[in-house]
Design an enzyme around this catalytic site. Sequence first.
Site, PDB file in Angstrom:
ATOM      1  N   TYR A  57     -42.212 -54.475 -14.697  1.00 44.40           N
ATOM      2  CA  TYR A  57     -43.801 -53.531 -14.490  1.00 44.40           C
ATOM      3  C   TYR A  57     -44.385 -54.160 -15.449  1.00 44.40           C
ATOM      4  O   TYR A  57     -44.008 -54.583 -16.697  1.00 44.40           O
ATOM      5  CB  TYR A  57     -42.536 -52.665 -15.418  1.00 44.40           C
ATOM      6  CG  TYR A  57     -41.897 -51.467 -14.931  1.00 44.40           C
ATOM      7  CD1 TYR A  57     -41.504 -51.561 -13.034  1.00 44.40           C
ATOM      8  CD2 TYR A  57     -41.055 -51.018 -15.457  1.00 44.40           C
ATOM      9  CE1 TYR A  57     -40.959 -51.399 -12.437  1.00 44.40           C
ATOM     10  CE2 TYR A  57     -40.228 -49.701 -14.600  1.00 44.40           C
ATOM     11  CZ  TYR A  57     -39.901 -50.385 -12.680  1.00 44.40           C
ATOM     12  OH  TYR A  57     -39.143 -49.338 -12.452  1.00 44.40           O
ATOM     13  N   PRO A 204     -38.457 -38.656  -9.327  1.00 45.57           N
ATOM     14  CA  PRO A 204     -37.148 -37.794  -8.722  1.00 45.57           C
ATOM     15  C   PRO A 204     -38.339 -36.146  -9.167  1.00 45.57           C
ATOM     16  O   PRO A 204     -37.669 -35.067  -9.146  1.00 45.57           O
ATOM     17  CB  PRO A 204     -36.593 -37.625 -10.969  1.00 45.57           C
ATOM     18  CG  PRO A 204     -37.201 -38.207 -11.455  1.00 45.57           C
ATOM     19  CD  PRO A 204     -38.051 -39.671 -10.807  1.00 45.57           C
TER      20      PRO A 204
END
Length: 287
Positions: A57, A204
């Site tokens: 990231y 999610p």
Amino acid sequence: MTTSTTFRIGGELDVRRLGFGAMRLPTGPGPAREASLQVARRAVELGVTLIDTAHMYGWGANEELLAEALHPYADGLLIATKVGIARSSGPDGWRHDARPDSLRRQVEDALRRLRVERIELLQLHRIDPGTPLADQLGALRELQEEGKVGRVGLSEVTVDELDRAREIVDVVSVQNRYSLFDREHEPVLAACEAAGIAFLPWRPVAGGAPGAPGGSAELAAAVAAVASELDATPAQVSLAWLLDRSPVILPIPGTARTAHLEENVAAADLRLTPEQRERLDGFTGQA
């Protein structure tokens, strides 16, 4: 049924099950970075005790951002990071690299960026098909023995890969793609549940609204209906379903907006009725 709000990773690390994924936080200079710092700090203020980041990231910039926002870290705050991916000039911008020397270098960099002497939960971002599994996990085990890594997890693995990995090192977490709309890794979740391994679903809430990609229109409509009944958002319903789905699931939704963060965290208090759960369970989770 009462849903536990906490989970003990590896039998030792107590965290609140609803965590925060830091991947979406902008790390460049300027107002966007300041907003990212505030989001990270707000997550901890709201009681989040599990934050997920990775070398990939921003190639370390995300780890540095979290350290700037949160160091010195509050007691009980777990910042988990991932290694095993390297920057590449190829079309994807990254490649597998879990050679022992590369893993050691990435761990040393993560320790420096996060300003810690030990990474309590380190996850292998991807199994490197070009490096023997024993070499990859053996390197992480050595870092454990040196006290630089506390516990080891995996990401994007099959049941077979998880089984083989557990013969080499104690695996305390698995981070696979999973949601109400995408249940491809149901067998991996079952394996984690049987072994008491934390399962951290990434992405999610994908497909958590009518018309969004990643799920059937019928399931999206059902989620929207349950959301209306509970005076909640579809994303909150998706997170509540995950928390209710298995006690080993630790969702890590990400966002760069404080309001969205607060909405996600509030999902921990949302309770589906048995009838609502049955309605949502009836779908396969595939588009």
